[in-house]
Design an enzyme around this catalytic site. Sequence first.
Site: not given
Length: 368
Positions: A40, A261
């Site tokens: 999955k 940042y």
Amino acid sequence: MSDGRPHRNCEARIDLGAIRANYEQACRLAPDSRAIAVVKADGYGHGAVDVTRALGHAAPAFAVGILDEGLQLRDAGITEPVLVLEGVNGSASLRCAAEHGFWLVVHDERQLHDLEAVRLPAPVAVWLKIDTGMHRLGLAPDAARGALDRLRRMPNCAGTPVACTHLATSDEPGSALARRQVELFDRCIDGMDVPTSIANSGAILALPDTHRDWNRPGYMLYGGSPFAGEAPSDRGLKPAMTLVSEIIAIRDVPRGEGVGYGQRWTAPGTRRIATVAIGYADGYPRHAPDGTPTLVRGRVAPLAGTVSMDLVSIDVSDIDDAAPGDEVVLWGPDLPVDTVARAAGTIGYELLTGVSMRVPRRYFGTAD
């Protein structure tokens, strides 16, 4: 128009031989069980189609989370049995599942009713999920016997249903809850004479009393350890993914100056800072803190500053020969993804499945 060549040296290298070896380890640990390979979430980020093809006939069946993941395998020409772990809802999805030969988990009364009421082109194999304590999906324990009897009588149910459950704490060796779940499950199906399935990766590795007719190895297939503080090699596992990029710039940052940042990280002295071509758009976690390890020339280069969309900064002050163009390992066999995940306050499952599609997968270790 693209010329088909990568122009950014950021890639996920997938060792298919390691995945096969991990599957074989799952089988060795439970020689009396069959192992359904869980692919999955695009094979936990490794590529479900390529993983399924690499395992081939070694695995008697595969498991996906949702119907669309199963259809992706069928579209790729994969014909082996595929179990849909969430099951499906509604007559259209049931007919689609039957047309493609999927096995289905049934986990609630609505799904049972739909399966009884619909007209299917062919019966489907069914796994009945029992909620023994996870409290997420599954029928209540006192409803399990009646549901199994209904499934046995249903024309739309092929063969004998499999009874299954899911453990909430299989990654905690010695868990009392896991023991209670197993005991409750065994009481629920006592005397029912049905195949059973309990064990996921953690249980396969550490709870041999959960090894039943079917086991469900997932995370361990890709070389991750479910257990905190353990290296994959402690359990005979080989990490299959190496996530790499490269240094594209290096600069000296004076003491007190910040990087990135928000200037979260400031240089404690003059530091040599490298910029690496990977960021959260590639799946590297934005919440990774300063100090999260990477590897340059086999040596640790810690993260320095906030992860941005396309770039991260690392401190290479202690790696004198680091240079633009050098490869940077974000995780891999020498830096387990679980180590990086712990530093970032998450789990390796999230990091592996979060590697974005703009990161090319390059496969090696193909079958002989």
